[in-house]
Design a protein around this motif. Structure first.
Motif, short mmCIF file in Angstrom:
data_model
loop_
_atom_site.label_atom_id
_atom_site.label_comp_id
_atom_site.label_asym_id
_atom_site.label_seq_id
_atom_site.Cartn_x
_atom_site.Cartn_y
_atom_site.Cartn_z
N ILE A 120 0.83 -1.22 0.00
CA ILE A 120 0.00 0.00 0.00
C ILE A 120 0.86 1.26 0.00
CG2 ILE A 120 -1.72 1.31 1.32
CD1 ILE A 120 -2.75 -1.49 2.28
N GLY A 121 1.84 1.31 0.90
CA GLY A 121 2.64 2.52 1.05
C GLY A 121 3.58 2.81 -0.10
N ALA A 122 4.16 1.77 -0.69
CA ALA A 122 5.12 2.00 -1.77
C ALA A 122 4.53 1.68 -3.14
CB ALA A 122 6.37 1.16 -1.54
N GLY A 123 3.91 0.51 -3.29
CA GLY A 123 3.40 0.10 -4.61
C GLY A 123 2.13 0.81 -5.03
N TRP A 124 1.07 0.67 -4.22
CA TRP A 124 -0.22 1.25 -4.58
C TRP A 124 -0.15 2.77 -4.71
CZ3 TRP A 124 -4.46 0.00 -6.86
CH2 TRP A 124 -5.58 0.80 -6.76
N SER A 125 0.57 3.41 -3.80
CA SER A 125 0.65 4.87 -3.85
C SER A 125 1.30 5.35 -5.14
CB SER A 125 1.38 5.42 -2.62
OG SER A 125 2.73 5.00 -2.62
N LYS A 126 2.27 4.59 -5.65
CA LYS A 126 2.87 4.97 -6.94
C LYS A 126 1.95 4.62 -8.10
CE LYS A 126 7.62 4.41 -5.45
NZ LYS A 126 8.08 3.25 -4.69
N LEU A 127 1.22 3.51 -7.99
CA LEU A 127 0.32 3.13 -9.07
C LEU A 127 -0.79 4.14 -9.28
CD1 LEU A 127 -0.02 -0.70 -8.53
CD2 LEU A 127 1.02 0.46 -10.47
N VAL A 128 -1.25 4.76 -8.20
CA VAL A 128 -2.31 5.76 -8.34
C VAL A 128 -1.75 7.18 -8.31
CG1 VAL A 128 -4.11 4.25 -7.44
CG2 VAL A 128 -2.87 5.74 -5.88
N ASN A 129 -0.42 7.28 -8.40
CA ASN A 129 0.27 8.57 -8.46
C ASN A 129 -0.04 9.48 -7.29
OD1 ASN A 129 1.60 8.03 -10.96
ND2 ASN A 129 -0.35 8.41 -11.99
N LEU A 130 -0.09 8.91 -6.11
CA LEU A 130 -0.32 9.74 -4.92
C LEU A 130 0.96 10.47 -4.55
CD1 LEU A 130 -2.33 7.38 -2.55
CD2 LEU A 130 -3.20 9.19 -3.98
N THR A 131 0.82 11.72 -4.19
CA THR A 131 1.96 12.45 -3.64
C THR A 131 1.70 12.76 -2.18
OG1 THR A 131 1.04 14.51 -4.47
CG2 THR A 131 2.72 13.43 -5.82
N THR A 132 0.45 12.72 -1.78
CA THR A 132 0.11 12.84 -0.36
C THR A 132 -0.98 11.82 -0.06
OG1 THR A 132 -1.67 14.46 -0.66
CG2 THR A 132 0.56 15.33 -0.39
N ALA A 133 -1.14 11.51 1.19
CA ALA A 133 -2.13 10.50 1.59
C ALA A 133 -3.56 10.99 1.43
CB ALA A 133 -1.87 10.08 3.03
N THR A 134 -3.77 12.28 1.22
CA THR A 134 -5.13 12.81 1.14
C THR A 134 -5.65 12.90 -0.29
OG1 THR A 134 -4.29 15.07 1.09
CG2 THR A 134 -4.82 14.14 3.25
N GLU A 135 -4.93 12.42 -1.26
CA GLU A 135 -5.38 12.50 -2.65
C GLU A 135 -6.23 11.28 -3.02
OE1 GLU A 135 -1.35 13.34 -4.30
OE2 GLU A 135 -2.54 14.80 -5.43
N ALA A 136 -7.28 11.06 -2.27
CA ALA A 136 -8.10 9.85 -2.44
C ALA A 136 -8.79 9.80 -3.80
CB ALA A 136 -9.13 9.77 -1.32
N GLU A 137 -9.03 10.94 -4.43
CA GLU A 137 -9.73 10.91 -5.71
C GLU A 137 -8.89 10.22 -6.79
OE1 GLU A 137 -7.47 14.79 -5.51
OE2 GLU A 137 -8.90 13.80 -4.19
N LYS A 138 -7.59 10.19 -6.62
CA LYS A 138 -6.74 9.50 -7.59
C LYS A 138 -6.88 7.99 -7.50
CE LYS A 138 -3.17 12.96 -8.24
NZ LYS A 138 -1.74 13.25 -8.12
N MET A 139 -7.42 7.50 -6.40
CA MET A 139 -7.56 6.06 -6.24
C MET A 139 -8.68 5.50 -7.11
SD MET A 139 -7.01 5.39 -2.24
CE MET A 139 -5.44 5.63 -1.46
N VAL A 140 -9.57 6.35 -7.58
CA VAL A 140 -10.71 5.89 -8.35
C VAL A 140 -10.32 5.56 -9.79
CG1 VAL A 140 -13.01 6.51 -9.18
CG2 VAL A 140 -12.28 7.20 -6.90
N GLY A 141 -9.50 6.39 -10.41
CA GLY A 141 -9.14 6.16 -11.80
C GLY A 141 -7.70 6.53 -12.06
N GLY A 142 -7.20 6.09 -13.17
CA GLY A 142 -5.85 6.45 -13.58
C GLY A 142 -4.74 5.62 -12.97
#
Length: 181
Positions: free
Chosen positions: A33-55
């Motif tokens: 979650i912390g390393a793989g998923w966050s890069k897959l959804v291009n998160l730069t902060t933990a609060t960017e939950a909208e990026k988890m839906v698409g892309g």
């Protein structure tokens, strides 16, 4: 080969097995979650939950650039960045589940070897990159120990060995005990 991938043995006590399960779960899910998923959804902060839906699905540009800075040319840097991100995500999940634990942990140990010891110009073996070095050694440990009693590997191994040596066959091979009479 099957024993290497799915062979798992219980540890010395149930408490040790539960502790190992908790360690595997934390280690695997932290990386997934912390390393793989966050890069897959291009998160730069933990609060960017909208990026988890698409892309999701490709590594962020900053990560591809970091891989390119290791000396890979840009077309292959993207390929290696994708493999690294999916390796963190899938490998972490496999370690947490205890499925193909040794192979997944070995793959992650190699990744963290590169991150901890080769990523920077002058890595410091003991003081610099200590978090990544700790993760490297944790994955080396999981590679050596395997999944333990509470893992998918143990369940698969136990079923496979029971199928090869059913109880009736075991009873037939026991020595006869003479009965006085």
């Amino acid at each position: 080969m099957k024993k290497l991938l799915f062979g798992a043995a219980p540890l010395s006590s149930r408490a040790a097995d539960v502790t190992w399960l908790l360690f595997r779960l934390h280690l695997g899910l932290s990386i997934a979650i912390g390393a793989g998923w966050s890069k897959l959804v291009n998160l730069t902060t933990a609060t960017e939950a909208e990026k988890m839906v698409g892309g999701a699905g490709s590594p962020p540009d900053w990560f591809v650039q970091q891989v390119a800075d290791l000396g890979f040319t840009l077309p292959s840097a993207y390929f290696w960045a994708v493999l690294a991100v999916w390796g963190e995500f899938a490998g972490g999940l496999l370690v947490a589940l205890g499925l193909g634990t040794r192979l997944a942990a070995f793959q992650l140990a190699v990744q963290f070897l590169v991150i901890a010891f080769f990523w920077y110009d002058k890595p410091e073996p003991l003081l610099g990159m200590y978090y990544q070095q700790l993760l490297f050694w944790a994955f080396v440990l999981v590679t050596g120990v395997g999944g333990g009693r509470y893992s998918a590997d143990y369940w698969i191994w136990k079923r496979a060995t029971a199928r090869l040596n059913p109880p009736a066959a075991r009873a037939a091979t026991l020595p006869a005990i003479p009965v006085a009479g």
